[in-house]
Design a protein around this motif. Structure first.
Motif, PDB file in Angstrom:
ATOM      1  N   GLU A  23      -0.653  -0.583  -5.868  1.00  0.00           N
ATOM      2  CA  GLU A  23      -0.245  -0.663  -7.268  1.00  0.00           C
ATOM      3  C   GLU A  23      -0.593  -2.046  -7.836  1.00  0.00           C
ATOM      4  OE1 GLU A  23       3.788  -0.356  -9.932  1.00  0.00           O
ATOM      5  OE2 GLU A  23       3.726   0.685  -8.005  1.00  0.00           O
ATOM      6  N   GLY A  24      -1.167  -2.054  -9.033  1.00  0.00           N
ATOM      7  CA  GLY A  24      -1.538  -3.303  -9.683  1.00  0.00           C
ATOM      8  C   GLY A  24      -2.950  -3.760  -9.371  1.00  0.00           C
ATOM      9  N   PHE A  25      -3.636  -3.041  -8.474  1.00  0.00           N
ATOM     10  CA  PHE A  25      -5.003  -3.371  -8.098  1.00  0.00           C
ATOM     11  C   PHE A  25      -5.899  -2.204  -8.519  1.00  0.00           C
ATOM     12  CE2 PHE A  25      -2.472  -6.182  -5.668  1.00  0.00           C
ATOM     13  CZ  PHE A  25      -3.254  -7.269  -5.320  1.00  0.00           C
ATOM     14  N   GLU A  26      -6.186  -2.149  -9.813  1.00  0.00           N
ATOM     15  CA  GLU A  26      -6.921  -1.026 -10.390  1.00  0.00           C
ATOM     16  C   GLU A  26      -8.295  -0.861  -9.744  1.00  0.00           C
ATOM     17  OE1 GLU A  26      -8.550   0.467 -14.700  1.00  0.00           O
ATOM     18  OE2 GLU A  26      -6.946  -1.017 -14.651  1.00  0.00           O
ATOM     19  N   GLY A  27      -8.566   0.352  -9.290  1.00  0.00           N
ATOM     20  CA  GLY A  27      -9.855   0.656  -8.673  1.00  0.00           C
ATOM     21  C   GLY A  27      -9.914   0.385  -7.187  1.00  0.00           C
ATOM     22  N   TRP A  74      -8.875   1.509  -3.718  1.00  0.00           N
ATOM     23  CA  TRP A  74      -8.314   2.625  -2.958  1.00  0.00           C
ATOM     24  C   TRP A  74      -9.180   2.869  -1.730  1.00  0.00           C
ATOM     25  CZ3 TRP A  74     -11.536   6.858  -2.435  1.00  0.00           C
ATOM     26  CH2 TRP A  74     -12.576   6.968  -3.362  1.00  0.00           C
ATOM     27  N   GLU A 101      -3.665   3.487  -1.959  1.00  0.00           N
ATOM     28  CA  GLU A 101      -3.938   2.613  -3.093  1.00  0.00           C
ATOM     29  C   GLU A 101      -2.851   1.552  -3.156  1.00  0.00           C
ATOM     30  OE1 GLU A 101      -3.889   4.875  -6.723  1.00  0.00           O
ATOM     31  OE2 GLU A 101      -2.051   5.904  -6.164  1.00  0.00           O
ATOM     32  N   THR A 131       0.822  -1.204   0.000  1.00  0.00           N
ATOM     33  CA  THR A 131       0.000   0.000   0.000  1.00  0.00           C
ATOM     34  C   THR A 131       0.859   1.259   0.000  1.00  0.00           C
ATOM     35  OG1 THR A 131      -1.742  -1.145   1.209  1.00  0.00           O
ATOM     36  CG2 THR A 131      -1.801   1.252   1.259  1.00  0.00           C
ATOM     37  N   ASP A 187     -11.766 -13.694 -13.286  1.00  0.00           N
ATOM     38  CA  ASP A 187     -10.603 -12.882 -13.669  1.00  0.00           C
ATOM     39  C   ASP A 187      -9.353 -13.363 -12.939  1.00  0.00           C
ATOM     40  OD1 ASP A 187     -12.297 -11.330 -15.213  1.00  0.00           O
ATOM     41  OD2 ASP A 187     -12.526  -9.781 -13.679  1.00  0.00           O
ATOM     42  N   LYS A 194     -13.583 -10.298  -8.616  1.00  0.00           N
ATOM     43  CA  LYS A 194     -12.659 -10.852  -9.608  1.00  0.00           C
ATOM     44  C   LYS A 194     -12.772 -12.372  -9.665  1.00  0.00           C
ATOM     45  CE  LYS A 194     -10.341  -7.280 -11.203  1.00  0.00           C
ATOM     46  NZ  LYS A 194     -10.348  -6.927 -12.607  1.00  0.00           N
ATOM     47  N   TRP A 219     -13.236  -6.334  -4.027  1.00  0.00           N
ATOM     48  CA  TRP A 219     -12.618  -6.398  -5.353  1.00  0.00           C
ATOM     49  C   TRP A 219     -12.173  -7.825  -5.663  1.00  0.00           C
ATOM     50  CZ3 TRP A 219      -7.610  -7.373  -7.200  1.00  0.00           C
ATOM     51  CH2 TRP A 219      -7.318  -6.882  -8.477  1.00  0.00           C
TER      52      TRP A 219
END
Length: 81
Positions: free
Chosen positions: A28-32, A34, A26, A13, A63, A58, A54
């Motif tokens: 990084e690498g985990f879009e959306g 936050w 947020e 984080t 995904d 997924k 999330w």
């Protein structure tokens, strides 16, 4: 395994204090994914809740999730024999 995955993700984080003195985080690498809160603790709690939701979405959608510090989370379908 779910908890280990979340813990590994949370270690990556990135936190920022905003102009209004609230916190934003947020991963990084985990879009959306936050979080936001008045304190770092509130921000982390919010981020964890968003991260959990999330991940579940997924997995439900089939995904691929990022591998984090060697920790991989995926659904393995069992085949009846």
């Amino acid at each position: 395994m779910f908890l280990r995955y979340c813990e590994a993700a949370l270690k990556q984080t990135q936190y920022k204090q905003l102009e209004d003195k609230s916190w934003f985080a947020e991963i990084e690498g985990f879009e959306g994914v936050w979080g936001n809160g008045d304190t770092v603790e509130e921000c982390r709690t919010d981020l964890l809740e968003v991260l959990e939701e999330w991940i579940l979405l997924k997995l439900r959608d089939g995904d691929i999730l990022p591998i984090v510090d060697g920790v991989e989370l995926k659904i393995i379908e069992e085949v009846e024999v």
